[in-house]
Structures are given as C-alpha cells and as structure tokens.
Design a protein around this motif. Sequence first.
Motif, mmCIF file in Angstrom:
data_model
loop_
_atom_site.group_PDB
_atom_site.id
_atom_site.type_symbol
_atom_site.label_atom_id
_atom_site.label_comp_id
_atom_site.label_asym_id
_atom_site.label_seq_id
_atom_site.Cartn_x
_atom_site.Cartn_y
_atom_site.Cartn_z
ATOM 1 N N ASP A 396 46.468 75.889 36.001
ATOM 2 C CA ASP A 396 47.200 76.993 36.608
ATOM 3 C C ASP A 396 48.511 77.214 35.872
ATOM 4 O O ASP A 396 48.781 76.576 34.837
ATOM 5 C CB ASP A 396 47.411 76.752 38.107
ATOM 6 C CG ASP A 396 48.222 75.493 38.386
ATOM 7 O OD1 ASP A 396 48.932 75.007 37.467
ATOM 8 O OD2 ASP A 396 48.150 74.981 39.522
ATOM 9 N N VAL A 397 49.335 78.102 36.381
ATOM 10 C CA VAL A 397 50.574 78.474 35.682
ATOM 11 C C VAL A 397 51.492 77.273 35.511
ATOM 12 O O VAL A 397 52.103 77.087 34.459
ATOM 13 C CB VAL A 397 51.300 79.608 36.446
ATOM 14 C CG1 VAL A 397 52.633 79.912 35.789
ATOM 15 C CG2 VAL A 397 50.446 80.862 36.480
ATOM 16 N N ASP A 398 51.586 76.419 36.548
ATOM 17 C CA ASP A 398 52.445 75.245 36.429
ATOM 18 C C ASP A 398 51.914 74.266 35.392
ATOM 19 O O ASP A 398 52.694 73.624 34.678
ATOM 20 C CB ASP A 398 52.572 74.555 37.790
ATOM 21 C CG ASP A 398 53.652 75.189 38.655
ATOM 22 O OD1 ASP A 398 54.273 76.154 38.182
ATOM 23 O OD2 ASP A 398 53.864 74.731 39.787
ATOM 24 N N ASP A 399 50.591 74.140 35.303
ATOM 25 C CA ASP A 399 50.013 73.277 34.269
ATOM 26 C C ASP A 399 50.386 73.792 32.880
ATOM 27 O O ASP A 399 50.762 73.018 31.984
ATOM 28 C CB ASP A 399 48.486 73.238 34.400
ATOM 29 C CG ASP A 399 48.026 72.505 35.645
ATOM 30 O OD1 ASP A 399 48.745 71.592 36.096
ATOM 31 O OD2 ASP A 399 46.955 72.857 36.182
ATOM 32 N N GLN A 400 50.277 75.105 32.700
ATOM 33 C CA GLN A 400 50.618 75.691 31.404
ATOM 34 C C GLN A 400 52.088 75.477 31.086
ATOM 35 O O GLN A 400 52.465 75.159 29.950
ATOM 36 C CB GLN A 400 50.300 77.199 31.399
ATOM 37 C CG GLN A 400 48.912 77.589 31.885
ATOM 38 C CD GLN A 400 47.815 77.242 30.899
ATOM 39 O OE1 GLN A 400 48.061 76.551 29.921
ATOM 40 N NE2 GLN A 400 46.622 77.707 31.160
ATOM 41 N N ALA A 401 52.944 75.654 32.100
ATOM 42 C CA ALA A 401 54.379 75.487 31.888
ATOM 43 C C ALA A 401 54.713 74.054 31.498
ATOM 44 O O ALA A 401 55.499 73.807 30.563
ATOM 45 C CB ALA A 401 55.135 75.879 33.159
ATOM 46 N N ALA A 402 54.124 73.095 32.213
ATOM 47 C CA ALA A 402 54.379 71.691 31.895
ATOM 48 C C ALA A 402 53.897 71.352 30.490
ATOM 49 O O ALA A 402 54.546 70.596 29.749
ATOM 50 C CB ALA A 402 53.690 70.800 32.925
ATOM 51 N N ARG A 403 52.747 71.921 30.099
ATOM 52 C CA ARG A 403 52.202 71.655 28.769
ATOM 53 C C ARG A 403 53.094 72.263 27.685
ATOM 54 O O ARG A 403 53.318 71.657 26.625
ATOM 55 C CB ARG A 403 50.788 72.230 28.700
ATOM 56 C CG ARG A 403 49.846 71.452 27.820
ATOM 57 C CD ARG A 403 48.416 71.862 28.073
ATOM 58 N NE ARG A 403 47.994 71.456 29.407
ATOM 59 C CZ ARG A 403 46.999 72.023 30.074
ATOM 60 N NH1 ARG A 403 46.348 73.039 29.545
ATOM 61 N NH2 ARG A 403 46.657 71.586 31.269
#
Length: 424
Positions: A396-403
């Motif tokens: 999700d968006v948070d996963d992408q941001a953390a990555r």
Amino acid sequence: MPSLDLRSFVARTAALVDASPPTTLRETRRWLVEPFLETLGWDLRDASCVTDRAVDETRLEYVPTIDSVPALFVAVEPSDESLDESRANDLRQAMAWTGVDRAIYTNGRAYLFLAGRTDIEYRAFELSDLPNEEAAIATYSRDAVGRRLEQHSRPHIARQLAVERSRLVDDIVDRLTEATVQGEVYADEFASATDRFLDRLLVAFADGDSVRPGADTDIAEDVSVRFSESAITDDGRDRLSSTDPSASASSAAGSESSSIGREDETTETETETGSENGTGTSTNPTASAADQATDGDARDDSGGAETDPTGSGEYVVRFFNERGSIGAIGHSTPEGALVGTAEYLLGRGLAGVSVPWSPDDADRTVLNDEPTRADGSPMDAPKRLSNGLALETAGDVDDQAARVEALADRAGLRAMLTGDWKTI
C-alpha cells in the motif's frame, strides 16, 4: 474566447523568415517570439513581464505574470539553432519545482508546449501547424491562464518566491551584512542560511500541509527535479530537430520515434486529459512504468500496491545530502514514484548494493538480481530496473513510502515525501 489570429501571425512570420531570417537570439526574440506571445495576449512591454531570469538554474527569456503571480515560462533559442533536449528537461524541472504549469520552448520555427506539474504533457508543433492547433494553443493565452489564476492560493506564493529567489537572497544578505560588524566576512554563511530559509518557504507554500509527517523538512539549496515519466529524454541526442517532420504534432501525440517524444525502456510517459491541458484530449497514449508494473489494477497488501488506478495523484520525493537538497522525482502513482526513486538512486550510491537486499527492519526482499525473494519465493509486482535488478513494488501507500525512505537511506541520502503521500 476571441480568435488568436494565428493564421495572420504565421503568414507574417513566414514572410519575414523567407526575406531576412534572424541570426541571433535577440533578433529571434524581437522578430518571432515576441509577436507570437503578443498574439496570445501577453504584454511583454509591461513591467509585469519579467525577462532574462534564472529559475532553479534554468534560463528563461520571459516570465509573464498576472497580478504579480508568475503565469508562464518561455525559453528561447536562436532561430538558426535547434531546440535542446537538456534545456527542455530543465524547463520541465523548473515547472515542477515552482508550480508554474504552462511553458513554451521555441526558436520561432519549432514550438514545444508544456502543461502540468508532475505529469507534464507536451505538444510539439512546427510554425505552419499553429493555425490548425488553436484550441490547444489557446490554453497558453493571457485570457485562459488569467481565468485559472483568478482565485488566489498558497502555491501562487511559491511561484513568486521561486522567480524572485535570487534577488531576495541578494537583498537579505546585503541587509544582514550591513546590520552586523564585519558582516562581509560571513556573507557566504548568510547566503547559505537564506537559501535554506527561502527553499523551505517555497516547499511549504507549494505543498501546503502535504508534507509527510515525520519527514525531514530542512530544505536547502540547488533544488532540481527529474521525473521518471519524462517525455523528453536525453538519450545521446544533443538537440531537438526543428525540421524533422517526426517532431510534428501528429508524431508527438502518437509516435515513440518522435524526435521529442521517444522514450527508452525505463522512461515512460503517462498523461492526463480534460481540465489539465484544457483541450480534453490526451497528448501521449504511452502507459507509465507504474501502470505496467501493476497492470493498472488497484491491489491490496497481499497482491500489490493499493493505488488510484487512474494515476491522477502527485507523489513527489525530494532528496538531500549533508549539504542540502540535490534533486527530486515525481510520479502520478506511489509505485511509480518508488520505481523513479530507485532509478534516480542507481547513480547516487545504490548501484553497488549487495543483493538480495531488504531494509534492516523488514523481512521482505526489495531488490534482487531476479524477481524472487531471498527465500526463493516470487516477488509481488516486480519491476525490472535499468541496471537489471528487480524491484519489489507491491504494497500500500505506506509500504511504498517506507521503501522509498529505506532506499534513500541505503544510498546515503535523506528523502522528504510531499504531495499525496499519506499515512494510515
């Protein structure tokens, strides 16, 4: 909207070029470009039109304003020279950084029209094409741009700060120097601090409250932007042909071999329609890298990225080293911004990463030489990067941001996420 009388302009210009073609930048501006801008309704003799200004280190010949708000960027080459791809990209970068969403790049014979901010659309025309493209060109007129700027907003302040930044830095440094004992000794420090202050203001007004909570907001100097879906790429060709018919409107809209619109395997264009360019038509049918990675579907955490399938967002990542800001990427989807981040970082410390690689606090493999995880299981929604590595783009968006933040950290940089990045 009143007619722009482009047919008369083209007839006069063609006759002038045939009789006595301009040979210098000054003549090109005076004989060809200024009459064209005046045909669009811009008063270049008025004090509201800023001339010969550098914005984000991009040279601009004209910056017409409306009620002191920069409304249009115009870059010019001499008539006997072709348009420069690197300068066209610089122009796109300046648009993205300042929020000025209309720009024209021309030598008086070839015209490149740019619209947007992150998903910047482009149209390329020859002089003879202009009368048949009035509907598209009209969106760059003083009347059309003025209507779009009628309601004041915070991003208008960002535009003004960006255009006046160099003058403001000089004025503030002068005041600080005069106000302190032996202030001239500390002029460089005053300038550096003022740069950081103004860039922080610019980002705050450009993005409002969209800065990701917890992100580093120590904005500094020399900000530039490179977009992963750039339609104008530097693939070894130094100049854009002004005479190649493949640079015409029809080729720009639909041919990957266009001298302006051709893209490589890792740089793809996604464009919007309707209200953004005012024409209601798409200018490039090529799908974005993010669309190809996700097959255009919105996915849950187990199967891929949860995103807007229309790709209508604005996901911007700005990069900083210990001295300050060094650049940024932007995309209309979070997974596209993730791919753009990885590509951007390959030349800035990430290329030597040992694979399989995952962030310190994550079990999921993010980079590998094959689209598999460390345990041999397949990646979800892998994307092959230009150096051959496979990037995991699921989540999700948070996963992408953390990555994104983890990749930047691995490259020795800091990332600030602005635009539509959100936390759950």
